[in-house]
Design a protein around this motif. Structure first.
Motif, mmCIF file in Angstrom:
data_model
loop_
_atom_site.group_PDB
_atom_site.id
_atom_site.type_symbol
_atom_site.label_atom_id
_atom_site.label_comp_id
_atom_site.label_asym_id
_atom_site.label_seq_id
_atom_site.Cartn_x
_atom_site.Cartn_y
_atom_site.Cartn_z
ATOM 1 N N ILE A 137 0.842 -1.204 0.000
ATOM 2 C CA ILE A 137 0.000 0.000 0.000
ATOM 3 C C ILE A 137 0.875 1.251 0.000
ATOM 4 C CG2 ILE A 137 -1.646 1.346 1.362
ATOM 5 C CD1 ILE A 137 -2.868 -1.319 2.299
ATOM 6 N N ALA A 138 1.912 1.246 0.855
ATOM 7 C CA ALA A 138 2.795 2.416 0.945
ATOM 8 C C ALA A 138 3.558 2.631 -0.350
ATOM 9 C CB ALA A 138 3.758 2.243 2.121
ATOM 10 N N LEU A 139 4.016 1.555 -0.967
ATOM 11 C CA LEU A 139 4.759 1.682 -2.225
ATOM 12 C C LEU A 139 3.864 2.231 -3.330
ATOM 13 C CD1 LEU A 139 7.298 1.285 -3.878
ATOM 14 C CD2 LEU A 139 6.698 -1.131 -4.138
ATOM 15 N N ALA A 140 2.625 1.753 -3.406
ATOM 16 C CA ALA A 140 1.702 2.282 -4.406
ATOM 17 C C ALA A 140 1.440 3.764 -4.175
ATOM 18 C CB ALA A 140 0.386 1.497 -4.359
ATOM 19 N N ALA A 141 1.261 4.154 -2.920
ATOM 20 C CA ALA A 141 1.039 5.568 -2.603
ATOM 21 C C ALA A 141 2.259 6.407 -2.960
ATOM 22 C CB ALA A 141 0.705 5.719 -1.119
ATOM 23 N N PHE A 142 3.452 5.870 -2.737
ATOM 24 C CA PHE A 142 4.678 6.608 -3.065
ATOM 25 C C PHE A 142 4.769 6.870 -4.568
ATOM 26 C CE2 PHE A 142 9.182 7.073 -3.995
ATOM 27 C CZ PHE A 142 9.588 7.962 -3.005
ATOM 28 N N VAL A 143 4.411 5.879 -5.367
ATOM 29 C CA VAL A 143 4.449 6.045 -6.822
ATOM 30 C C VAL A 143 3.471 7.128 -7.261
ATOM 31 C CG1 VAL A 143 3.937 4.907 -9.017
ATOM 32 C CG2 VAL A 143 5.243 3.692 -7.262
ATOM 33 N N VAL A 144 2.257 7.090 -6.726
ATOM 34 C CA VAL A 144 1.246 8.089 -7.083
ATOM 35 C C VAL A 144 1.701 9.487 -6.681
ATOM 36 C CG1 VAL A 144 -1.109 8.878 -6.617
ATOM 37 C CG2 VAL A 144 -0.658 6.445 -7.000
ATOM 38 N N CYS A 145 2.232 9.617 -5.471
ATOM 39 C CA CYS A 145 2.684 10.929 -4.984
ATOM 40 C C CYS A 145 3.876 11.440 -5.782
ATOM 41 C CB CYS A 145 3.025 10.853 -3.505
ATOM 42 S SG CYS A 145 1.615 10.528 -2.438
ATOM 43 N N SER A 146 4.763 10.535 -6.227
ATOM 44 C CA SER A 146 5.888 10.943 -7.064
ATOM 45 C C SER A 146 5.403 11.526 -8.380
ATOM 46 C CB SER A 146 6.812 9.748 -7.321
ATOM 47 O OG SER A 146 7.403 9.282 -6.132
ATOM 48 N N ALA A 147 4.406 10.869 -8.989
ATOM 49 C CA ALA A 147 3.839 11.391 -10.230
ATOM 50 C C ALA A 147 3.178 12.745 -10.004
ATOM 51 C CB ALA A 147 2.831 10.392 -10.791
ATOM 52 N N ALA A 148 2.491 12.897 -8.872
ATOM 53 C CA ALA A 148 1.842 14.174 -8.563
ATOM 54 C C ALA A 148 2.870 15.271 -8.352
ATOM 55 C CB ALA A 148 0.973 14.017 -7.311
ATOM 56 N N ALA A 149 3.974 14.951 -7.703
ATOM 57 C CA ALA A 149 5.025 15.950 -7.490
ATOM 58 C C ALA A 149 5.651 16.368 -8.814
ATOM 59 C CB ALA A 149 6.095 15.392 -6.549
ATOM 60 N N GLY A 150 5.898 15.410 -9.692
ATOM 61 C CA GLY A 150 6.475 15.745 -10.987
ATOM 62 C C GLY A 150 5.563 16.612 -11.834
ATOM 63 N N ALA A 151 4.254 16.446 -11.687
ATOM 64 C CA ALA A 151 3.295 17.214 -12.495
ATOM 65 C C ALA A 151 2.858 18.512 -11.835
ATOM 66 C CB ALA A 151 2.058 16.354 -12.764
ATOM 67 N N ARG A 173 4.822 16.429 -1.754
ATOM 68 C CA ARG A 173 6.011 15.946 -1.040
ATOM 69 C C ARG A 173 5.671 15.526 0.386
ATOM 70 N NH1 ARG A 173 10.772 14.056 -2.377
ATOM 71 N NH2 ARG A 173 12.024 15.388 -1.028
ATOM 72 N N LEU A 174 4.761 16.231 1.036
ATOM 73 C CA LEU A 174 4.334 15.811 2.372
ATOM 74 C C LEU A 174 3.681 14.426 2.311
ATOM 75 C CD1 LEU A 174 2.867 19.175 3.716
ATOM 76 C CD2 LEU A 174 4.863 17.980 4.629
ATOM 77 N N ALA A 175 2.804 14.236 1.331
ATOM 78 C CA ALA A 175 2.153 12.937 1.173
ATOM 79 C C ALA A 175 3.172 11.864 0.803
ATOM 80 C CB ALA A 175 1.066 13.026 0.105
ATOM 81 N N GLN A 176 4.136 12.223 -0.022
ATOM 82 C CA GLN A 176 5.191 11.287 -0.394
ATOM 83 C C GLN A 176 6.015 10.882 0.829
ATOM 84 O OE1 GLN A 176 8.308 12.886 -2.897
ATOM 85 N NE2 GLN A 176 8.315 11.070 -4.216
ATOM 86 N N GLY A 177 6.257 11.830 1.726
ATOM 87 C CA GLY A 177 6.984 11.530 2.959
ATOM 88 C C GLY A 177 6.221 10.575 3.856
ATOM 89 N N VAL A 178 4.893 10.741 3.935
ATOM 90 C CA VAL A 178 4.067 9.811 4.718
ATOM 91 C C VAL A 178 4.160 8.405 4.132
ATOM 92 C CG1 VAL A 178 1.699 9.230 5.382
ATOM 93 C CG2 VAL A 178 2.496 11.601 5.530
ATOM 94 N N ALA A 179 4.086 8.305 2.808
ATOM 95 C CA ALA A 179 4.193 6.994 2.159
ATOM 96 C C ALA A 179 5.564 6.372 2.405
ATOM 97 C CB ALA A 179 3.933 7.140 0.658
ATOM 98 N N ALA A 180 6.614 7.183 2.310
ATOM 99 C CA ALA A 180 7.970 6.669 2.548
ATOM 100 C C ALA A 180 8.145 6.217 3.994
ATOM 101 C CB ALA A 180 9.003 7.750 2.209
ATOM 102 N N GLY A 181 7.627 7.003 4.941
ATOM 103 C CA GLY A 181 7.721 6.624 6.341
ATOM 104 C C GLY A 181 6.912 5.385 6.668
ATOM 105 N N SER A 182 5.857 5.127 5.900
ATOM 106 C CA SER A 182 5.066 3.914 6.098
ATOM 107 C C SER A 182 5.767 2.688 5.536
ATOM 108 C CB SER A 182 3.697 4.072 5.426
ATOM 109 O OG SER A 182 2.977 5.152 5.980
#
Length: 511
Positions: A106-120, A131-140
């Motif tokens: 779940i965390a890895l999927a969220a990290f991928v989605v957040c990475s795409a959102a940050a790039g766009a 990036r805040l959401a990406q950090g939550v996913a990474a910490g999970s």
């Protein structure tokens, strides 16, 4: 040598008391996929740790493209680190209770989605939120890595696996500037910085697909109820301690210094609350007996926090020195510290196999080598010949990297090897929280000292690099003192590993 955690690990899931089905996560004996599954977790771990440092080299282009202020663009780095640290322990506990595989995916999927959102991201506000959401996913995701190693491997194989994990931690921290500079050089143009985030998408998707196929499926541990009071106290305490540090460049240390004592008081309240929950045979977020009854955990966690203060901060000051002082490009600046990363990767893979034989002595001599390498580099760049440059410091940086490889992975092994598998996620999360806190202190203090020396010496970059890296070595010396004291306890018999009740043992006894 008795290994209380290993003893628990050897039992199959059907032999241990636990959750509603009577099962907890145990190590799948001779799982043919365990090494391939390890590589999946290492790739994901490398990706999330790389994102701590890779973004720094792209901040100027982000600021120009998004028309952002320096303070707001700094949140692209600091917001990720803050959310990362705030999530670790709670996510580790959730993995223990609901399954590490499930939380990891779940965390890895969220990290991928957040990475795409940050790039766009079309605006700086969008980017900071992503990036805040990406950090939550990474910490999970992060605490599931060490917990899965506890789960999948035993004895000598566990040492090898932790050696590879330690190499991942060390190398990902050191090569961030190199990878960032390389991406920016290949993705030329105003939008080149977006590929810093987009690169995570194909890598993350591949890791996700392989994770679904290879990660072990086992019954989760005893679920119980999540300690929401503990979550709140720990989160507020970490936030109070870290916020002045992540806002250091915007004057956070001067304006928010009062948060440090407030945060320490809240963390003291957290410890007291967790002891109370444990005494009532409840489900604490972080069982205090990990510190008091699990051999090596408290020492290893303290050593890691001290080490990361000195280890994390030096990369920023090296980047400032090489780019601003010597005029290097971001890519060349990153390549200048590559010898450290190469040495770290080389030594960590070997050290994981040697830790069972040499124990804490391996960490002691590793710290001596890191101090010699970084301290020698600081002296060379400060007091050496006027033309001293990165290539002359390469042998010293390589020596420091060899030492680092003998510190991070063996210390992870010695810190977590006696932790019961059912507590592995929370224990790994707490260990990495200490590392993130230490890294936050280092990345605020050492660059701050660098700029202070510059302003007081009329832009003497040589003095600035010497004094700031030398200050990092002081923290490494403190870590060395902890390691030496631990080794002496072992040799005198005071640290003998005698059988004792492990954290969570009473839970099994009552269920």
């Amino acid at each position: 040598m008795t290994r209380q955690g290993v003893g628990l690990d050897r039992a199959g899931p059907e032999t241990q008391a636990g959750g509603p089905t009577g099962l907890v996560e145990g190590a799948p004996v001779n799982d043919p996929n365990r090494w391939r599954a390890l590589w999946v977790t290492l790739v994901a771990g490398f990706m999330i740790l790389l994102d701590v440092t890779i973004v720094a080299v792209a901040l100027p282009s982000m600021q120009r493209e998004l028309d952002a202020s320096a303070a707001s663009v700094q949140w692209v780095v600091s917001g990720y680190a803050l959310a990362f640290a705030l999530t670790l322990v709670t996510a580790g506990r959730l993995g223990d209770a609901y399954g590490r595989r499930r939380v990891f995916l779940i965390a890895l999927a969220a990290f991928v989605v957040c990475s795409a959102a940050a790039g766009a991201a079309p605006t700086i506000a969008w980017l900071v939120v992503a990036r805040l959401a990406q950090g939550v996913a990474a910490g999970s995701l992060a605490p599931q890595n060490s917990a899965l190693i506890q789960q999948m491997f035993q004895d000598a194989e566990r040492g090898r696996a932790f050696g590879m994990f330690g190499a991942t931690v060390g190398v990902s921290s050191a090569v961030g500037p190199v990878v960032g500079g390389l991406i920016l050089s290949l993705a030329d143009g105003a939008d080149g910085w977006r590929w810093i985030f987009y690169v995570n998408v194909p890598v993350g998707l591949l890791a996700l697909l392989l994770g679904v196929r290879l990660l072990p499926r086992l019954a989760p541990g005893r679920r119980g109820g999540l300690d929401l009071t503990g979550v709140a106290l720990l989160g507020l305490g970490i936030l109070a301690v870290m916020l002045p540090l992540v806002l250091a460049e915007a004057g956070g240390l001067g304006r928010l210094w009062w948060l440090f004592p407030a945060g320490l008081l809240v963390l003291a309240g957290f410890v007291r609350w967790e002891r109370r929950v444990a005494a009532r045979d409840g489900d604490p977020l972080l069982d205090p007996r990990l510190l008091t009854e699990t051999r090596g955990y408290a020492t290893g966690a303290g050593l890691a926090a001290l080490y990361f203060v000195g280890f994390s901060g030096v990369w920023l000051v090296f980047a400032l020195f090489f780019q601003n002082g010597l005029g290097y490009s971001p890519l060349r600046s990153g390549l200048a510290v590559t010898p450290f990363a190469v040495g770290s990767a080389t030594a960590a893979a070997v050290a994981g196999r040697l830790v069972g034989r040499f124990g804490r002595s391996l960490t002691v001599w590793g710290l001596v080598a890191v101090m010699a390498g970084l301290g020698g580099t600081a002296l060379l760049l400060w007091l050496g010949p006027a033309g001293a440059s990165a290539w002359q410091a390469a042998p010293l940086l390589f020596l420091g990297g060899l030492g680092s490889g003998c510190v991070i992975s063996p210390n992870v092994t010695m810190t977590l090897r006696e932790v019961p598998v059912r507590m592995a996620g929370a224990a790994g999360g707490a260990l990495q929280t200490g590392q993130r806190l230490g890294g936050a202190v280092g990345t605020a203090a050492l660059p701050g000292l660098f700029y202070l020396v510059l302003s007081g010496t009329h832009e003497d970059y040589r003095a600035a690099i010497g004094l700031s890296v030398g200050s990092g070595v002081v923290f490494l010396l403190c870590a060395l003192a902890v390691a030496v004291a631990d080794r002496r306890r072992d040799r005198s018999g005071g640290g003998a590993r005698t059988p004792q009740r492990s954290p969570g043992h009473s839970h099994a006894a009552h269920r």
